[in-house]
Design a protein around this motif. Structure first.
Motif, PDB file in Angstrom:
ATOM      1  N   GLU A 190       0.836  -1.199   0.000  1.00  0.00           N
ATOM      2  CA  GLU A 190       0.000   0.000   0.000  1.00  0.00           C
ATOM      3  C   GLU A 190       0.874   1.254   0.000  1.00  0.00           C
ATOM      4  OE1 GLU A 190      -3.372  -0.024   2.688  1.00  0.00           O
ATOM      5  OE2 GLU A 190      -2.961  -2.138   3.140  1.00  0.00           O
ATOM      6  N   PRO A 191       0.534   2.242  -0.811  1.00  0.00           N
ATOM      7  CA  PRO A 191       1.352   3.457  -0.890  1.00  0.00           C
ATOM      8  C   PRO A 191       1.242   4.323   0.354  1.00  0.00           C
ATOM      9  CG  PRO A 191      -0.572   3.658  -2.297  1.00  0.00           C
ATOM     10  CD  PRO A 191      -0.573   2.253  -1.785  1.00  0.00           C
ATOM     11  N   ILE A 192       2.299   5.043   0.651  1.00  0.00           N
ATOM     12  CA  ILE A 192       2.330   5.952   1.791  1.00  0.00           C
ATOM     13  C   ILE A 192       1.168   6.935   1.733  1.00  0.00           C
ATOM     14  CG2 ILE A 192       3.616   7.894   2.797  1.00  0.00           C
ATOM     15  CD1 ILE A 192       6.196   6.359   2.120  1.00  0.00           C
ATOM     16  N   ALA A 193       0.888   7.461   0.557  1.00  0.00           N
ATOM     17  CA  ALA A 193      -0.160   8.470   0.401  1.00  0.00           C
ATOM     18  C   ALA A 193      -1.539   7.954   0.783  1.00  0.00           C
ATOM     19  CB  ALA A 193      -0.177   8.976  -1.037  1.00  0.00           C
ATOM     20  N   ASP A 194      -1.758   6.632   0.696  1.00  0.00           N
ATOM     21  CA  ASP A 194      -3.027   6.046   1.121  1.00  0.00           C
ATOM     22  C   ASP A 194      -3.029   5.726   2.615  1.00  0.00           C
ATOM     23  OD1 ASP A 194      -3.897   6.229  -1.468  1.00  0.00           O
ATOM     24  OD2 ASP A 194      -3.633   4.100  -1.939  1.00  0.00           O
ATOM     25  N   LEU A 195      -1.911   5.212   3.109  1.00  0.00           N
ATOM     26  CA  LEU A 195      -1.844   4.759   4.496  1.00  0.00           C
ATOM     27  C   LEU A 195      -2.019   5.900   5.496  1.00  0.00           C
ATOM     28  CD1 LEU A 195       1.096   2.217   4.191  1.00  0.00           C
ATOM     29  CD2 LEU A 195      -1.266   1.658   4.756  1.00  0.00           C
ATOM     30  N   ILE A 196      -1.613   7.100   5.112  1.00  0.00           N
ATOM     31  CA  ILE A 196      -1.711   8.211   6.067  1.00  0.00           C
ATOM     32  C   ILE A 196      -3.156   8.595   6.363  1.00  0.00           C
ATOM     33  CG2 ILE A 196       0.539   9.180   5.471  1.00  0.00           C
ATOM     34  CD1 ILE A 196      -1.070  11.325   3.862  1.00  0.00           C
ATOM     35  N   HIS A 197      -4.097   8.118   5.557  1.00  0.00           N
ATOM     36  CA  HIS A 197      -5.508   8.443   5.783  1.00  0.00           C
ATOM     37  C   HIS A 197      -6.190   7.432   6.708  1.00  0.00           C
ATOM     38  CE1 HIS A 197      -5.344  11.674   2.901  1.00  0.00           C
ATOM     39  NE2 HIS A 197      -4.901  10.851   1.951  1.00  0.00           N
ATOM     40  N   ILE A 322      12.592  -8.737   2.254  1.00  0.00           N
ATOM     41  CA  ILE A 322      11.240  -8.285   2.598  1.00  0.00           C
ATOM     42  C   ILE A 322      11.264  -6.850   3.117  1.00  0.00           C
ATOM     43  CG2 ILE A 322       9.275  -8.667   4.134  1.00  0.00           C
ATOM     44  CD1 ILE A 322       9.854 -11.644   4.002  1.00  0.00           C
ATOM     45  N   LEU A 323      12.176  -6.563   4.038  1.00  0.00           N
ATOM     46  CA  LEU A 323      12.262  -5.209   4.571  1.00  0.00           C
ATOM     47  C   LEU A 323      12.674  -4.209   3.498  1.00  0.00           C
ATOM     48  CD1 LEU A 323      13.943  -5.904   8.037  1.00  0.00           C
ATOM     49  CD2 LEU A 323      11.539  -5.417   7.581  1.00  0.00           C
ATOM     50  N   LYS A 324      13.434  -4.672   2.527  1.00  0.00           N
ATOM     51  CA  LYS A 324      13.869  -3.775   1.453  1.00  0.00           C
ATOM     52  C   LYS A 324      12.741  -3.481   0.464  1.00  0.00           C
ATOM     53  CE  LYS A 324      18.812  -4.736   1.575  1.00  0.00           C
ATOM     54  NZ  LYS A 324      19.990  -5.296   0.868  1.00  0.00           N
ATOM     55  N   GLU A 325      11.628  -4.199   0.596  1.00  0.00           N
ATOM     56  CA  GLU A 325      10.500  -3.983  -0.308  1.00  0.00           C
ATOM     57  C   GLU A 325       9.391  -3.134   0.312  1.00  0.00           C
ATOM     58  OE1 GLU A 325       9.244  -7.871  -1.367  1.00  0.00           O
ATOM     59  OE2 GLU A 325      10.963  -8.284  -2.663  1.00  0.00           O
ATOM     60  N   ILE A 326       9.623  -2.616   1.521  1.00  0.00           N
ATOM     61  CA  ILE A 326       8.579  -1.813   2.168  1.00  0.00           C
ATOM     62  C   ILE A 326       8.256  -0.574   1.339  1.00  0.00           C
ATOM     63  CG2 ILE A 326       7.992  -0.442   4.201  1.00  0.00           C
ATOM     64  CD1 ILE A 326       9.602  -2.326   5.898  1.00  0.00           C
ATOM     65  N   PHE A 327       9.286   0.087   0.860  1.00  0.00           N
ATOM     66  CA  PHE A 327       9.091   1.316   0.103  1.00  0.00           C
ATOM     67  C   PHE A 327       9.444   1.098  -1.362  1.00  0.00           C
ATOM     68  CE2 PHE A 327      10.651   2.595   4.382  1.00  0.00           C
ATOM     69  CZ  PHE A 327       9.446   3.059   4.876  1.00  0.00           C
ATOM     70  N   SER A 328       8.601   1.600  -2.235  1.00  0.00           N
ATOM     71  CA  SER A 328       8.897   1.532  -3.664  1.00  0.00           C
ATOM     72  C   SER A 328       9.999   2.531  -4.009  1.00  0.00           C
ATOM     73  CB  SER A 328       7.642   1.858  -4.473  1.00  0.00           C
ATOM     74  OG  SER A 328       7.288   3.216  -4.292  1.00  0.00           O
ATOM     75  N   GLU A 330       9.827   4.742  -6.203  1.00  0.00           N
ATOM     76  CA  GLU A 330       9.175   6.040  -6.375  1.00  0.00           C
ATOM     77  C   GLU A 330       9.000   6.737  -5.024  1.00  0.00           C
ATOM     78  OE1 GLU A 330       8.475   3.514  -9.777  1.00  0.00           O
ATOM     79  OE2 GLU A 330       8.023   3.191  -7.645  1.00  0.00           O
ATOM     80  N   GLU A 331       8.609   5.964  -3.994  1.00  0.00           N
ATOM     81  CA  GLU A 331       8.445   6.548  -2.661  1.00  0.00           C
ATOM     82  C   GLU A 331       9.783   7.002  -2.098  1.00  0.00           C
ATOM     83  OE1 GLU A 331       4.515   4.250  -0.889  1.00  0.00           O
ATOM     84  OE2 GLU A 331       6.461   3.227  -0.821  1.00  0.00           O
ATOM     85  N   GLN A 332      10.802   6.216  -2.305  1.00  0.00           N
ATOM     86  CA  GLN A 332      12.125   6.595  -1.803  1.00  0.00           C
ATOM     87  C   GLN A 332      12.575   7.913  -2.432  1.00  0.00           C
ATOM     88  OE1 GLN A 332      15.062   3.346  -1.536  1.00  0.00           O
ATOM     89  NE2 GLN A 332      13.376   1.927  -1.906  1.00  0.00           N
ATOM     90  N   LYS A 333      12.285   8.076  -3.704  1.00  0.00           N
ATOM     91  CA  LYS A 333      12.665   9.309  -4.395  1.00  0.00           C
ATOM     92  C   LYS A 333      11.801  10.476  -3.956  1.00  0.00           C
ATOM     93  CE  LYS A 333      13.352  11.244  -9.030  1.00  0.00           C
ATOM     94  NZ  LYS A 333      13.283  10.965 -10.494  1.00  0.00           N
ATOM     95  N   GLU A 334      10.484  10.275  -3.883  1.00  0.00           N
ATOM     96  CA  GLU A 334       9.560  11.353  -3.546  1.00  0.00           C
ATOM     97  C   GLU A 334       9.806  11.908  -2.149  1.00  0.00           C
ATOM     98  OE1 GLU A 334       4.732  12.168  -2.998  1.00  0.00           O
ATOM     99  OE2 GLU A 334       5.453  10.210  -3.723  1.00  0.00           O
ATOM    100  N   PHE A 335      10.044  11.000  -1.174  1.00  0.00           N
ATOM    101  CA  PHE A 335      10.183  11.428   0.211  1.00  0.00           C
ATOM    102  C   PHE A 335      11.643  11.497   0.667  1.00  0.00           C
ATOM    103  CE2 PHE A 335       5.915   9.562  -0.098  1.00  0.00           C
ATOM    104  CZ  PHE A 335       5.160  10.629   0.382  1.00  0.00           C
ATOM    105  N   MET A 336      12.573  11.324  -0.282  1.00  0.00           N
ATOM    106  CA  MET A 336      14.009  11.381   0.021  1.00  0.00           C
ATOM    107  C   MET A 336      14.378  10.399   1.139  1.00  0.00           C
ATOM    108  SD  MET A 336      14.832  15.459  -0.346  1.00  0.00           S
ATOM    109  CE  MET A 336      16.599  15.156  -0.400  1.00  0.00           C
ATOM    110  N   LEU A 337      13.929   9.148   0.966  1.00  0.00           N
ATOM    111  CA  LEU A 337      14.179   8.105   1.962  1.00  0.00           C
ATOM    112  C   LEU A 337      15.520   7.432   1.711  1.00  0.00           C
ATOM    113  CD1 LEU A 337      10.691   6.329   2.096  1.00  0.00           C
ATOM    114  CD2 LEU A 337      11.557   8.139   3.578  1.00  0.00           C
ATOM    115  N   ILE A 338      16.289   7.284   2.777  1.00  0.00           N
ATOM    116  CA  ILE A 338      17.533   6.525   2.725  1.00  0.00           C
ATOM    117  C   ILE A 338      17.437   5.443   3.793  1.00  0.00           C
ATOM    118  CG2 ILE A 338      20.040   6.572   2.944  1.00  0.00           C
ATOM    119  CD1 ILE A 338      19.945   9.521   2.169  1.00  0.00           C
TER     120      ILE A 338
END
Length: 357
Positions: A190-197, A322-328, A330-338
């Motif tokens: 599920e995308p971050i943008a959906d889960l926050i709701h 599995i843990l490396k698949e939590i974020f897509s 696209e999400e890593q790029k959009e939210f600057m996730l490292i």
């Protein structure tokens, strides 16, 4: 007069104890030049020998003492490692324990290498006998100095602890029933943008409500270690100290409560925190499906809104596909996730920060 710059180097090693907690903290006092050692939780009994014991062995060989051993609460994934530790070392090499014990006993079998609930000596009484454990609960507002370090307790408060003791009297002793294969599905697709709701639903565990959470300060820098504490208890403590969404507490690192459970992290809490580095202490495939992406989504969304051009660092105690698949991607790029993962199996993940004063 030339200004003297003091530097506090602090190393936090989060050990891989499955879906449990075990942290080793080490820093060098500027004033005394003494190396300080703090341990927070002990993981499971069957993770102790491959994770925490090598650290204890090394400190013993060096002749170093552990300044403080904190057992945040009485769940088996936090306190279980005390069983083999007591058998191997007793209380030797440890100056003091923090342990908000409940009436139900934790006891040591005579002549065996196991700790039993039903036989032997009570862990609480064992520690009290040596005068190395708190005689009254460690509660919100308690402040302790460990060398140059200052520990300020955020949780539990008196109400939470008293309710926990009342509930505990009616419960069976805990089980170390954490399993390697989950029976539930994850929310990783599920995308971050959906889960926050999703509506936040708080954890109902009174054991977790009794969890010790605290801020460790060295110089001007602070880290928050939350155990399995409830966000509303931490929120109350932070607000009492004057923190608000417009004046959040500045942190170098925050451990996400309860292994990344969606029931222990709320938007309201994260809005009181100004931090770009977060720690998750959990394996993959556990029976609770921790960490929940919903919890991480709340952290990431609020943090990104505050500092949209600053990377967000997430540290994991396990390196798995599995843990490396939590974020897509696209999400890593959009939210600057490292995302950071351990390089080796038993040593966990290490975070180091330096505070200039």
């Amino acid at each position: 007069m030339e200004k003297v710059i003091h530097k506090y180097n602090c190393i936090i090693n989060a050990l891989p104890v499955r879906c449990g907690d075990c942290l080793y903290i080490n820093f060098l006092d500027n004033t005394s030049k003494i190396s300080r050692h703090i341990i927070v939780d002990a993981g499971y009994s069957n993770t102790y020998h491959r994770t925490l014991k090598p650290i204890i062995d090394r400190l013993a060989k060096e002749g170093s003492e552990i300044d403080l051993f904190i057992l945040t609460h009485t769940d088996g994934d936090h306190i279980g490692g005390m069983k083999p530790h007591i058998i191997n070392f007793g209380v030797n090499g440890i100056k003091q324990f923090w342990f908000n014990y409940a009436p139900t006993p934790f006891t040591l079998k005579d002549g065996t290498d196991e700790v039993s609930i039903k036989q032997g000596i009570n862990l609480r009484d064992y520690l009290l006998k040596f005068g190395k454990v708190n005689s009254s609960p460690i509660l919100t507002g308690h402040v302790e100095k460990i060398g140059d370090g200052i520990i300020t307790v955020l949780s539990p408060d008196n109400e939470q602890f008293n309710r926990f003791v009342e509930e505990w009297r009616n419960e069976e002793p805990y089980s170390e029933g954490d399993v390697a294969i989950t029976t539930t599905t994850t929310d990783y697709s599920e995308p971050i943008a959906d889960l926050i709701h999703n509506e936040y639903e708080p954890d109902s565990s009174w054991s977790n409500r009794s969890s010790i959470a605290f801020v460790l300060q060295l110089g001007s820098k602070k880290v928050m270690l939350t155990g399995d504490a409830h966000p509303d208890v931490i929120i109350s403590a932070l607000r009492t100290q004057g923190y608000t969404p417009d004046n959040p507490i500045q942190l170098e690192l925050m451990k996400i409560s309860h292994h990344g459970s969606k029931a222990n992290t709320s938007d309201e809490l994260i809005k009181l925190v100004d931090c770009q580095c977060f720690l998750i202490s959990s394996n993959e495939g556990n029976k609770h499906s921790f960490p929940h992406k919903e919890a991480l989504a709340r952290v990431i969304w609020v943090t990104h809104q505050r500092r949209p051009k600053t990377p967000i660092h997430i540290y994991f105690t396990y390196n798995s596909s599995i843990l490396k698949e939590i974020f897509s991607s696209e999400e890593q790029k959009e939210f600057m996730l490292i995302c950071h993962y351990p390089e080796t199996g038993n040593e966990g993940i290490t975070i180091t920060f330096c505070a200039d004063e």
